[in-house]
Design a protein around this motif. Structure first.
Motif, PDB file in Angstrom:
ATOM      1  N   ARG A 348       0.830  -1.199   0.000  1.00 13.88           N
ATOM      2  CA  ARG A 348       0.000   0.000   0.000  1.00 13.88           C
ATOM      3  C   ARG A 348       0.872   1.259   0.000  1.00 13.88           C
ATOM      4  O   ARG A 348       0.573   2.234  -0.705  1.00 13.88           O
ATOM      5  N   THR A 349       1.959   1.243   0.760  1.00 15.60           N
ATOM      6  CA  THR A 349       2.853   2.394   0.813  1.00 15.60           C
ATOM      7  C   THR A 349       3.472   2.667  -0.553  1.00 15.60           C
ATOM      8  O   THR A 349       3.559   3.812  -1.006  1.00 15.60           O
ATOM      9  N   VAL A 350       3.902   1.601  -1.217  1.00 13.99           N
ATOM     10  CA  VAL A 350       4.501   1.760  -2.538  1.00 13.99           C
ATOM     11  C   VAL A 350       3.488   2.304  -3.529  1.00 13.99           C
ATOM     12  O   VAL A 350       3.798   3.184  -4.340  1.00 13.99           O
ATOM     13  N   VAL A 351       2.265   1.795  -3.463  1.00 15.92           N
ATOM     14  CA  VAL A 351       1.230   2.247  -4.396  1.00 15.92           C
ATOM     15  C   VAL A 351       0.907   3.721  -4.181  1.00 15.92           C
ATOM     16  O   VAL A 351       0.765   4.495  -5.136  1.00 15.92           O
ATOM     17  N   LEU A 352       0.802   4.149  -2.903  1.00 20.98           N
ATOM     18  CA  LEU A 352       0.504   5.551  -2.621  1.00 20.98           C
ATOM     19  C   LEU A 352       1.642   6.459  -3.075  1.00 20.98           C
ATOM     20  O   LEU A 352       1.410   7.528  -3.663  1.00 20.98           O
ATOM     21  N   ALA A 353       2.874   6.038  -2.803  1.00 19.69           N
ATOM     22  CA  ALA A 353       4.017   6.837  -3.254  1.00 19.69           C
ATOM     23  C   ALA A 353       4.064   6.899  -4.782  1.00 19.69           C
ATOM     24  O   ALA A 353       4.358   7.952  -5.361  1.00 19.69           O
ATOM     25  N   PHE A 354       3.780   5.776  -5.415  1.00 22.59           N
ATOM     26  CA  PHE A 354       3.762   5.740  -6.879  1.00 22.59           C
ATOM     27  C   PHE A 354       2.706   6.689  -7.434  1.00 22.59           C
ATOM     28  O   PHE A 354       2.951   7.423  -8.393  1.00 22.59           O
ATOM     29  N   ALA A 355       1.509   6.686  -6.828  1.00 21.48           N
ATOM     30  CA  ALA A 355       0.433   7.561  -7.289  1.00 21.48           C
ATOM     31  C   ALA A 355       0.802   9.031  -7.106  1.00 21.48           C
ATOM     32  O   ALA A 355       0.540   9.869  -7.969  1.00 21.48           O
ATOM     33  N   GLY A 356       1.446   9.370  -5.962  1.00 18.19           N
ATOM     34  CA  GLY A 356       1.847  10.747  -5.728  1.00 18.19           C
ATOM     35  C   GLY A 356       2.879  11.224  -6.735  1.00 18.19           C
ATOM     36  O   GLY A 356       2.789  12.343  -7.260  1.00 18.19           O
ATOM     37  N   LEU A 357       3.861  10.379  -7.022  1.00 24.08           N
ATOM     38  CA  LEU A 357       4.881  10.747  -8.003  1.00 24.08           C
ATOM     39  C   LEU A 357       4.286  10.850  -9.405  1.00 24.08           C
ATOM     40  O   LEU A 357       4.713  11.680 -10.210  1.00 24.08           O
ATOM     41  N   CYS A 358       3.318   9.992  -9.712  1.00 26.86           N
ATOM     42  CA  CYS A 358       2.639  10.097 -11.008  1.00 26.86           C
ATOM     43  C   CYS A 358       1.938  11.443 -11.148  1.00 26.86           C
ATOM     44  O   CYS A 358       1.957  12.064 -12.217  1.00 26.86           O
ATOM     45  N   LEU A 359       1.324  11.908 -10.053  1.00 22.71           N
ATOM     46  CA  LEU A 359       0.653  13.204 -10.088  1.00 22.71           C
ATOM     47  C   LEU A 359       1.652  14.326 -10.351  1.00 22.71           C
ATOM     48  O   LEU A 359       1.397  15.223 -11.158  1.00 22.71           O
ATOM     49  N   VAL A 360       2.804  14.251  -9.686  1.00 20.97           N
ATOM     50  CA  VAL A 360       3.842  15.259  -9.919  1.00 20.97           C
ATOM     51  C   VAL A 360       4.311  15.223 -11.373  1.00 20.97           C
ATOM     52  O   VAL A 360       4.484  16.268 -12.020  1.00 20.97           O
ATOM     53  N   GLY A 361       4.511  14.004 -11.886  1.00 19.64           N
ATOM     54  CA  GLY A 361       4.941  13.876 -13.272  1.00 19.64           C
ATOM     55  C   GLY A 361       3.932  14.430 -14.258  1.00 19.64           C
ATOM     56  O   GLY A 361       4.302  15.054 -15.254  1.00 19.64           O
ATOM     57  N   LEU A 362       2.647  14.227 -13.993  1.00 23.52           N
ATOM     58  CA  LEU A 362       1.610  14.743 -14.883  1.00 23.52           C
ATOM     59  C   LEU A 362       1.557  16.265 -14.856  1.00 23.52           C
ATOM     60  O   LEU A 362       1.344  16.905 -15.891  1.00 23.52           O
ATOM     61  N   VAL A 363       1.759  16.845 -13.667  1.00 26.91           N
ATOM     62  CA  VAL A 363       1.762  18.311 -13.572  1.00 26.91           C
ATOM     63  C   VAL A 363       2.892  18.894 -14.407  1.00 26.91           C
ATOM     64  O   VAL A 363       2.706  19.856 -15.165  1.00 26.91           O
ATOM     65  N   VAL A 364       4.086  18.313 -14.283  1.00 34.88           N
ATOM     66  CA  VAL A 364       5.223  18.798 -15.073  1.00 34.88           C
ATOM     67  C   VAL A 364       4.985  18.568 -16.563  1.00 34.88           C
ATOM     68  O   VAL A 364       5.320  19.409 -17.404  1.00 34.88           O
ATOM     69  N   LEU A 365       4.387  17.443 -16.889  1.00 36.33           N
ATOM     70  CA  LEU A 365       4.134  17.116 -18.290  1.00 36.33           C
ATOM     71  C   LEU A 365       3.170  18.100 -18.933  1.00 36.33           C
ATOM     72  O   LEU A 365       3.303  18.437 -20.112  1.00 36.33           O
ATOM     73  N   LEU A 366       2.210  18.610 -18.156  1.00 35.97           N
ATOM     74  CA  LEU A 366       1.186  19.503 -18.698  1.00 35.97           C
ATOM     75  C   LEU A 366       1.553  20.977 -18.578  1.00 35.97           C
ATOM     76  O   LEU A 366       0.737  21.832 -18.868  1.00 35.97           O
TER      77      LEU A 366
END
Length: 450
Positions: A348-366
């Motif tokens: 669960r910790t890995v999944v939450l961290a992965f989701a948070g980093l994905c959000l950061v990546g999407l913000v930079v991408l957009l």
């Protein structure tokens, strides 16, 4: 670990030192093709960087053969000899393509020959590990097909992403780091001796990439060419094949005492070759999209275009360096996220961290137009695009005088309701038309004095 670090540093140092002479040789040999319409760089750049990388590979393996612990691999396993054979064939094929160009089908045939030579020497998938069931054996024909297919897919995936300065070397380096950590943990943590060749291959691969990257970052002084990209893909494939089919999940279950713990440990190899495919998830996705896109348009899957993922990042407004860093980020997130999930028992910790980093990546991408400015204290050491723009100083010199004269004439003309430059005499107009600008006049005067 110290021996592997020594091999890594030697490989990186030799590769780094060989790049400069290789660059001079590539220029002298004419391996510097003209800029094509689909290229991103603006000036002809020499290729054949794979020569330096192959030299680093040989140096790293030579040092490894003389070490106490790693040296045993050269006696106990045929994987090292198989790697050198396949890499040598791929290297020669790539050099020919960089210098004279090789037909796509001929290149594909050469890739299959290199893979076949390695399979003949023992680098092949023998079984598929399934927890609770044990290794599920595959026939020699099936193992050969899986191994050859993996080599061809890996080689072309890396070759397809070699479109921006530093992109292929950096992404392969990230993939190799993730695979190194996973293989080293299996070998040291669980006593899986068959994982040792993969640890050595990924350590050498990391060194090759780190030694080449300083010369290949934007703006690149040299390209690795197919001689480098195909060799990197082949080494990733060999590292994956050398460990897949040789790890028995039941052995790890006996140590952990828990089937659940074994599941967390071996998640990346439940499905054959899942981990190596995740560490090159972006290049693989780019490869599949390119094949579908070109086939759908009625073109050959090998026909080059300018619609790869990194090209699309440039099209939406990202700079060259930022596009490369975005690709690095997503590659690292997927690769290390997979390894982290196999290490921790709290998914669960890995999944939450992965989701948070994905959000950061999407913000930079957009946000392609966003340009952060570095603090004033470090502006002297950062690229110019990250420095705050200084107030423009008033221009001086002949160029400024001509611009001021033209502006004054335009203002006077607009005030009087007449066309621009109407207040200038015919002689002044002829003078301005002849010299064009102050900069042009200065250049002509300098040449006259010279």
């Amino acid at each position: 670990m110290r021996e592997y670090l020594l091999v890594l540093f030697v490989t990186a140092a030799v590769t780094y030192l060989l790049v400069s002479p290789v660059r001079k040789f590539a220029i002298a040999a004419g391996a510097m093709p003209a800029v094509r319409a689909r290229d991103v760089h603006r000036e002809p750049t020499p290729r054949l960087g794979g020569i330096a990388m192959f030299g680093g590979l040989c140096a790293g393996l030579l040092v490894a053969s003389q070490l106490t612990n790693i040296g045993r691999l050269f006696i106990q396993s045929a994987d090292v000899r198989a790697l050198l054979s396949g890499a040598g064939i791929m290297f020669v094929l790539g050099v020919l393509d960089d210098k004279w160009g090789v037909d796509a089908l001929v290149k594909l045939g050469g890739q299959m020959i290199a893979a076949g030579v390695m399979v003949w020497q023992g680098v092949t998938v023998i079984s598929i590990p399934v927890p609770g069931v044990g290794p599920v054996a595959v026939t020699p024909t099936q193992g050969m097909i899986i191994s050859v297919a993996l080599v061809v897919v890996m080689v072309n995936a890396v070759n397809f992403i070699d479109g921006l300065d530093g992109l292929a070397a950096g992404m392969v380096c990230i993939a190799a780091m993730a695979f190194f950590l996973y293989s080293y943990r299996l070998w040291i943590g669980y006593g899986v001796n068959d994982a040792a060749p993969a640890v050595l291959f990924t350590a050498v691969l990391i060194g090759m990439c780190l030694g080449f990257l300083p010369h290949n970052l934007h703006p690149a002084r040299i390209f690795m060419g197919d001689s480098g990209s195909m060799m990197l893909g082949l080494m990733l494939a060999v590292a994956a094949i050398s460990i897949t089919g040789r790890v028995d999940p039941d052995l790890i279950t006996a140590q952990t005492g828990s089937q659940t713990a074994t599941v967390h440990t071996l998640v990346p190899i439940y499905i054959p070759l899942l981990l190596p495919l995740t560490v090159i998830a972006l290049p693989l996705a780019d490869l599949l999209l390119a094949v579908v896109r070109r086939t759908w348009a009625g073109k050959s899957p090998f026909a080059a275009d300018k619609q790869h993922l990194h090209h699309r990042l440039l099209q939406v407004g990202h700079s060259h360096s930022r596009a490369v860093l975005i690709m690095y980020f997503w590659a690292a997130l997927i690769a290390f996220g997979t390894v982290a999930f196999s290490v921790t028992h709290t998914g669960r910790t890995v999944v939450l961290a992965f989701a948070g980093l994905c959000l950061v990546g999407l913000v930079v991408l957009l946000m392609p137009r966003f340009r952060p400015h570095a603090p004033r204290a470090v502006q002297a050491v950062v690229p110019p695009r990250y420095r705050k723009a200084r107030a423009e100083e008033p221009a001086t010199g002949p160029a400024a005088a001509v611009e001021a004269l033209t502006a004054a004439a335009d203002d006077a003309g607009e005030a009087a309701g007449t066309p621009a430059m109407a207040e200038l005499s015919a002689k002044d107009k002829a003078l301005l038309s002849r010299i064009g600008s102050g900069a042009t006049a200065i250049g002509q005067r300098s040449r006259a004095k010279g």
